[in-house]
Design a protein around this motif. Structure first.
Motif, PDB file in Angstrom:
ATOM      1  N   ALA A 115      53.750  27.566  28.457  1.00  0.00           N
ATOM      2  CA  ALA A 115      52.730  27.194  28.768  1.00  0.00           C
ATOM      3  C   ALA A 115      51.756  28.235  28.953  1.00  0.00           C
ATOM      4  N   PRO A 116      50.715  28.163  28.537  1.00  0.00           N
ATOM      5  CA  PRO A 116      49.574  29.264  28.586  1.00  0.00           C
ATOM      6  C   PRO A 116      49.408  29.484  30.120  1.00  0.00           C
ATOM      7  N   ARG A 117      49.175  30.961  30.310  1.00  0.00           N
ATOM      8  CA  ARG A 117      48.956  31.489  31.791  1.00  0.00           C
ATOM      9  C   ARG A 117      47.456  31.823  31.829  1.00  0.00           C
ATOM     10  N   ASP A 118      46.979  31.435  32.947  1.00  0.00           N
ATOM     11  CA  ASP A 118      45.605  32.004  33.392  1.00  0.00           C
ATOM     12  C   ASP A 118      45.669  32.901  34.389  1.00  0.00           C
ATOM     13  N   ILE A 119      45.237  34.169  33.697  1.00  0.00           N
ATOM     14  CA  ILE A 119      45.334  35.198  34.627  1.00  0.00           C
ATOM     15  C   ILE A 119      43.829  35.974  34.591  1.00  0.00           C
ATOM     16  N   SER A 120      43.279  36.037  35.560  1.00  0.00           N
ATOM     17  CA  SER A 120      41.728  36.486  35.803  1.00  0.00           C
ATOM     18  C   SER A 120      41.656  37.941  35.099  1.00  0.00           C
ATOM     19  N   VAL A 121      40.665  38.155  34.659  1.00  0.00           N
ATOM     20  CA  VAL A 121      40.444  39.362  34.089  1.00  0.00           C
ATOM     21  C   VAL A 121      39.863  40.433  35.202  1.00  0.00           C
ATOM     22  N   GLN A 122      40.393  41.622  35.532  1.00  0.00           N
ATOM     23  CA  GLN A 122      39.962  42.400  36.237  1.00  0.00           C
ATOM     24  C   GLN A 122      39.223  43.594  35.437  1.00  0.00           C
ATOM     25  N   GLU A 123      37.966  44.039  36.204  1.00  0.00           N
ATOM     26  CA  GLU A 123      37.288  45.035  35.908  1.00  0.00           C
ATOM     27  C   GLU A 123      37.808  46.329  35.796  1.00  0.00           C
ATOM     28  N   HIS A 124      38.163  47.288  34.903  1.00  0.00           N
ATOM     29  CA  HIS A 124      38.473  48.631  35.154  1.00  0.00           C
ATOM     30  C   HIS A 124      37.652  49.497  34.217  1.00  0.00           C
ATOM     31  N   HIS A 125      37.835  50.925  34.540  1.00  0.00           N
ATOM     32  CA  HIS A 125      37.427  51.699  33.700  1.00  0.00           C
ATOM     33  C   HIS A 125      38.298  52.786  33.292  1.00  0.00           C
ATOM     34  N   SER A 126      38.077  53.317  32.084  1.00  0.00           N
ATOM     35  CA  SER A 126      38.948  54.287  31.527  1.00  0.00           C
ATOM     36  C   SER A 126      38.287  55.907  32.012  1.00  0.00           C
ATOM     37  N   PRO A 127      39.149  56.761  32.443  1.00  0.00           N
ATOM     38  CA  PRO A 127      38.510  57.970  32.823  1.00  0.00           C
ATOM     39  C   PRO A 127      37.769  58.728  31.401  1.00  0.00           C
TER      40      PRO A 127
END
Length: 90
Positions: free
Chosen positions: A70-82
């Protein structure tokens, strides 16, 4: 969600694993014979064994063993690359 015959397992059936093992045996025979010579007779024997395993895989319909979850609902977390170029604004 409806349960399949695999009970949620991703293991596959025994006949599918048999086809995969036959393909791996043919690939191993062909690969080893290429490095030991090359011994072209055994390379082509390995190719033939791989072909037999591929035909068995088609006959056994090994792709029907795939379990679609079944599709998984994973929240998107903000992150930044160096390495990301951002402007600093105040």
């Amino acid at each position: 969600m409806a349960q399949s015959g695999h009970q949620g397992s991703h293991a596959g059936s025994a006949k599918s694993w048999l086809a995969v093992i036959i393909i791996l045996i043919g690939f191993t025979i062909g690969g080893v014979s290429l490095t030991l010579g090359p011994n072209w007779l055994f390379v082509w024997i390995g190719v033939g064994i791989c072909a037999v395993g591929g035909l068995l895989a088609l006959a056994f319909d090994i792709f029907s063993d795939v379990i679609v979850d079944a599709p998984r609902d994973i929240s998107v977390q903000e992150h930044h690359s160096p390495f990301e170029h951002r402007s600093i604004t105040s």
